[in-house]
Design a protein around this motif. Structure first.
Motif, PDB file in Angstrom:
ATOM      1  N   CYS A 136      53.311 -24.039 -40.294  1.00 39.68           N
ATOM      2  CA  CYS A 136      52.577 -25.186 -39.733  1.00 39.68           C
ATOM      3  C   CYS A 136      53.524 -26.193 -39.078  1.00 39.68           C
ATOM      4  O   CYS A 136      54.416 -26.728 -39.741  1.00 39.68           O
ATOM      5  CB  CYS A 136      51.779 -25.881 -40.837  1.00 39.68           C
ATOM      6  SG  CYS A 136      50.960 -27.389 -40.249  1.00 39.68           S
ATOM      7  N   PRO A 137      53.335 -26.479 -37.803  1.00 39.59           N
ATOM      8  CA  PRO A 137      54.239 -27.416 -37.121  1.00 39.59           C
ATOM      9  C   PRO A 137      54.073 -28.857 -37.602  1.00 39.59           C
ATOM     10  O   PRO A 137      54.938 -29.692 -37.362  1.00 39.59           O
ATOM     11  CB  PRO A 137      53.837 -27.278 -35.648  1.00 39.59           C
ATOM     12  CG  PRO A 137      52.416 -26.825 -35.685  1.00 39.59           C
ATOM     13  CD  PRO A 137      52.285 -25.960 -36.905  1.00 39.59           C
ATOM     14  N   PHE A 138      52.946 -29.117 -38.265  1.00 41.00           N
ATOM     15  CA  PHE A 138      52.695 -30.487 -38.741  1.00 41.00           C
ATOM     16  C   PHE A 138      52.968 -30.631 -40.247  1.00 41.00           C
ATOM     17  O   PHE A 138      52.739 -31.694 -40.809  1.00 41.00           O
ATOM     18  CB  PHE A 138      51.238 -30.873 -38.440  1.00 41.00           C
ATOM     19  CG  PHE A 138      50.894 -30.811 -36.987  1.00 41.00           C
ATOM     20  CD1 PHE A 138      51.317 -31.798 -36.112  1.00 41.00           C
ATOM     21  CD2 PHE A 138      50.128 -29.758 -36.464  1.00 41.00           C
ATOM     22  CE1 PHE A 138      51.003 -31.742 -34.765  1.00 41.00           C
ATOM     23  CE2 PHE A 138      49.812 -29.698 -35.121  1.00 41.00           C
ATOM     24  CZ  PHE A 138      50.242 -30.686 -34.267  1.00 41.00           C
ATOM     25  N   VAL A 175      39.712 -24.943 -39.216  1.00 35.76           N
ATOM     26  CA  VAL A 175      40.575 -23.877 -39.737  1.00 35.76           C
ATOM     27  C   VAL A 175      40.297 -23.817 -41.226  1.00 35.76           C
ATOM     28  O   VAL A 175      40.546 -24.784 -41.953  1.00 35.76           O
ATOM     29  CB  VAL A 175      42.064 -24.174 -39.465  1.00 35.76           C
ATOM     30  CG1 VAL A 175      42.961 -23.138 -40.139  1.00 35.76           C
ATOM     31  CG2 VAL A 175      42.319 -24.190 -37.955  1.00 35.76           C
ATOM     32  N   CYS A 216      49.379 -21.361 -38.975  1.00 36.28           N
ATOM     33  CA  CYS A 216      49.177 -20.961 -40.373  1.00 36.28           C
ATOM     34  C   CYS A 216      48.393 -19.655 -40.438  1.00 36.28           C
ATOM     35  O   CYS A 216      48.697 -18.770 -41.237  1.00 36.28           O
ATOM     36  CB  CYS A 216      48.453 -22.066 -41.137  1.00 36.28           C
ATOM     37  SG  CYS A 216      46.857 -22.545 -40.408  1.00 36.28           S
ATOM     38  N   PRO A 221      46.063 -21.717 -34.479  1.00 33.37           N
ATOM     39  CA  PRO A 221      46.806 -22.160 -35.665  1.00 33.37           C
ATOM     40  C   PRO A 221      47.915 -21.220 -36.119  1.00 33.37           C
ATOM     41  O   PRO A 221      47.699 -20.025 -36.326  1.00 33.37           O
ATOM     42  CB  PRO A 221      45.719 -22.270 -36.749  1.00 33.37           C
ATOM     43  CG  PRO A 221      44.562 -21.485 -36.245  1.00 33.37           C
ATOM     44  CD  PRO A 221      44.679 -21.358 -34.762  1.00 33.37           C
ATOM     45  N   LYS A 238      44.304 -27.876 -48.122  1.00 34.60           N
ATOM     46  CA  LYS A 238      44.306 -28.669 -46.891  1.00 34.60           C
ATOM     47  C   LYS A 238      42.872 -28.981 -46.486  1.00 34.60           C
ATOM     48  O   LYS A 238      41.935 -28.341 -46.976  1.00 34.60           O
ATOM     49  CB  LYS A 238      45.028 -27.935 -45.755  1.00 34.60           C
ATOM     50  CG  LYS A 238      44.250 -26.754 -45.205  1.00 34.60           C
ATOM     51  CD  LYS A 238      44.862 -26.277 -43.918  1.00 34.60           C
ATOM     52  CE  LYS A 238      43.855 -25.441 -43.126  1.00 34.60           C
ATOM     53  NZ  LYS A 238      42.773 -26.236 -42.540  1.00 34.60           N
ATOM     54  N   CYS A 244      44.905 -32.008 -41.930  1.00 38.38           N
ATOM     55  CA  CYS A 244      45.087 -30.874 -41.026  1.00 38.38           C
ATOM     56  C   CYS A 244      44.593 -31.252 -39.632  1.00 38.38           C
ATOM     57  O   CYS A 244      43.561 -31.904 -39.484  1.00 38.38           O
ATOM     58  CB  CYS A 244      44.313 -29.671 -41.557  1.00 38.38           C
ATOM     59  SG  CYS A 244      44.295 -28.255 -40.452  1.00 38.38           S
ATOM     60  N   PHE A 245      45.334 -30.811 -38.605  1.00 37.88           N
ATOM     61  CA  PHE A 245      44.937 -31.112 -37.217  1.00 37.88           C
ATOM     62  C   PHE A 245      43.984 -30.044 -36.656  1.00 37.88           C
ATOM     63  O   PHE A 245      43.468 -30.192 -35.577  1.00 37.88           O
ATOM     64  CB  PHE A 245      46.177 -31.205 -36.325  1.00 37.88           C
ATOM     65  CG  PHE A 245      46.955 -32.481 -36.506  1.00 37.88           C
ATOM     66  CD1 PHE A 245      47.781 -32.657 -37.606  1.00 37.88           C
ATOM     67  CD2 PHE A 245      46.847 -33.503 -35.597  1.00 37.88           C
ATOM     68  CE1 PHE A 245      48.492 -33.840 -37.780  1.00 37.88           C
ATOM     69  CE2 PHE A 245      47.540 -34.695 -35.770  1.00 37.88           C
ATOM     70  CZ  PHE A 245      48.372 -34.861 -36.865  1.00 37.88           C
ATOM     71  N   CYS A 253      44.481 -26.825 -35.455  1.00 36.38           N
ATOM     72  CA  CYS A 253      45.009 -26.329 -34.186  1.00 36.38           C
ATOM     73  C   CYS A 253      44.052 -25.335 -33.523  1.00 36.38           C
ATOM     74  O   CYS A 253      43.372 -24.562 -34.209  1.00 36.38           O
ATOM     75  CB  CYS A 253      46.340 -25.613 -34.419  1.00 36.38           C
ATOM     76  SG  CYS A 253      47.567 -26.612 -35.280  1.00 36.38           S
ATOM     77  N   PRO A 284      49.760 -27.771 -44.870  1.00 35.63           N
ATOM     78  CA  PRO A 284      49.301 -27.110 -46.104  1.00 35.63           C
ATOM     79  C   PRO A 284      50.185 -27.477 -47.295  1.00 35.63           C
ATOM     80  O   PRO A 284      51.408 -27.527 -47.190  1.00 35.63           O
ATOM     81  CB  PRO A 284      49.423 -25.614 -45.771  1.00 35.63           C
ATOM     82  CG  PRO A 284      49.378 -25.549 -44.286  1.00 35.63           C
ATOM     83  CD  PRO A 284      50.074 -26.791 -43.814  1.00 35.63           C
TER      84      PRO A 284
HETATM   85  S1  SF4 Z   1      47.481 -26.146 -41.370  1.00 37.43           S
HETATM   86 FE1  SF4 Z   1      48.889 -26.786 -39.749  1.00 37.43          FE
HETATM   87  S2  SF4 Z   1      49.034 -24.966 -38.383  1.00 37.43           S
HETATM   88 FE2  SF4 Z   1      47.188 -24.709 -39.660  1.00 37.43          FE
HETATM   89  S3  SF4 Z   1      45.567 -25.555 -38.401  1.00 37.43           S
HETATM   90 FE3  SF4 Z   1      46.258 -27.204 -39.799  1.00 37.43          FE
HETATM   91  S4  SF4 Z   1      47.763 -28.340 -38.601  1.00 37.43           S
HETATM   92 FE4  SF4 Z   1      47.467 -26.352 -37.545  1.00 37.43          FE
END
Ligand code: SF4
Ligand code: SF4
Length: 312
Positions: A155-157, A138, A121, A119, A173, A113-114, A116, A160
């Motif tokens: 989620c853009p990446f 997150v 999500c 976020p 995640k 997970c980045f 965000c 999850p």
């Molecule tokens: S699950 Fe995806 S949208 Fe949510 S914080 Fe992590 S990278 Fe961002």
């Protein structure tokens, strides 16, 4: 200006000792609920909100997977740490990417997970099972999750994952080791990394370190910090000597996805609530079925006929 220490086992910017003592007196106090961390910065490129983050320098990664093994030990997931992709039973992974046009030369790329700053999500979740803490992670509340999986779509990446193989599946995640942060410790992966490829610290200081490395070694790095503004900025930041797209990083733009999706979500509240209620019933039914199956198995082990309680 932060002092950069290469090759340290713990974060050079915020070692465990520093966390436990002064600099993160803020953390110790803060993560137990009273940390004076202001609201998220309006400018993600400065990261000046005091929150924490991670810097992954791909030029320093040797592919040892110490981070993955440490994550498994710290968080108890059950997957194979050698697997190159995250899954419902694996929160982080290291994959080997052969460089295009340069056979035999590889880069090792961590995925998780980045975290965000804004976020998608969390904003997509109809029951608030995901949220961004002021400290950076997150985090996920399994007790609230109804299994609708909107977070996975949002989620853009594409981070999850869903535990399809388990009777009562949950979303899985990386949580940036939020419980360890609460104890004043660094995330397990940063502490385990033997080369300093994964480091933990204040996001603003990590940005300063990343900019300095690029400025000091323009021949070594592409002039970009991935995560600085991607998806509105993320707590995890990456440096690389190879263009990120060639390593499989997502091209997500700089607009926070929640700003794109909010208008749509606002127009379908009834549908969203209806689906959420339906999913809650489904999860209740799955739980009840699991309980029935366990009771039946217990009766069978005890030699009791189905439908009768032991001793009846
Ligand atoms: S699950 Fe995806 S949208 Fe949510 S914080 Fe992590 S990278 Fe961002
Ligand atoms: S921050 Fe914690 S949960 Fe996330 S990848 Fe590192 S060890 Fe795993």
């Amino acid at each position: 200006m932060p002092t950069e220490v290469r090759g340290a086992r713990t974060c050079p910017l915020l070692s465990r000792r520093a966390l436990l003592a002064g600099g993160a007196g803020a953390v110790a106090a803060g993560l137990s609920g009273s940390l004076a961390v202001p609201a998220l910065a309006s400018d993600p490129a400065t990261g000046g909100d005091g929150s924490f983050g991670m810097l992954v320098d791909l030029t320093e990664c040797v592919g040892c997977r110490s981070c993955v093994y440490a994550c498994q030990e710290a968080n108890g997931w059950t997957g194979d740490p050698e697997r190159p992709a995250i899954d419902g039973d694996q929160w982080t992974a290291v994959r080997e990417v052969e460089l295009p046009g340069d056979p035999g030369h590889v880069r090792y790329v961590r995925t998780q997970c980045f975290h965000c700053l804004d976020p998608a999500c969390a904003s997509a979740c109809p029951v608030g099972a995901l949220h961004k803490t002021p400290e950076g992670p997150v985090v996920y509340d399994a007790g609230r999750c109804i299994g609708c999986r909107y977070c996975m779509v949002a989620c853009p990446f594409h981070i999850p994952r869903y535990q399809w193989e388990t009777p009562l599946p949950l979303v899985a995640k990386c949580i940036m080791c939020a419980p360890r942060l609460e104890r004043g410790e660094s995330p397990a992966c940063a502490e385990a990394c033997p080369t300093g490829a994964t480091t933990f610290g204040r996001r603003s200081e990590l940005i300063a370190v990343a900019r300095k490395r690029i400025a000091d070694h323009p021949d070594r790095y592409v002039p970009r910090i991935y995560g600085l503004t991607e998806a509105g900025g993320t707590s995890w930041l990456y440096l690389s000597d190879v263009p990120f797209e060639e390593l499989g990083f997502a091209s997500v733009g700089s607009t926070p996805p929640p700003q794109k999706t909010q208008a749509v979500m606002e127009k379908v509240p009834v549908v969203a609530v209806g689906v959420a209620a339906l999913m809650a019933v489904v999860r209740w039914w799955e739980g009840a079925r699991e309980s029935r199956d366990e009771a039946r198995d217990a009766r069978e082990r005890a030699g009791t006929p189905s439908g009768k309680e032991p001793g009846a």
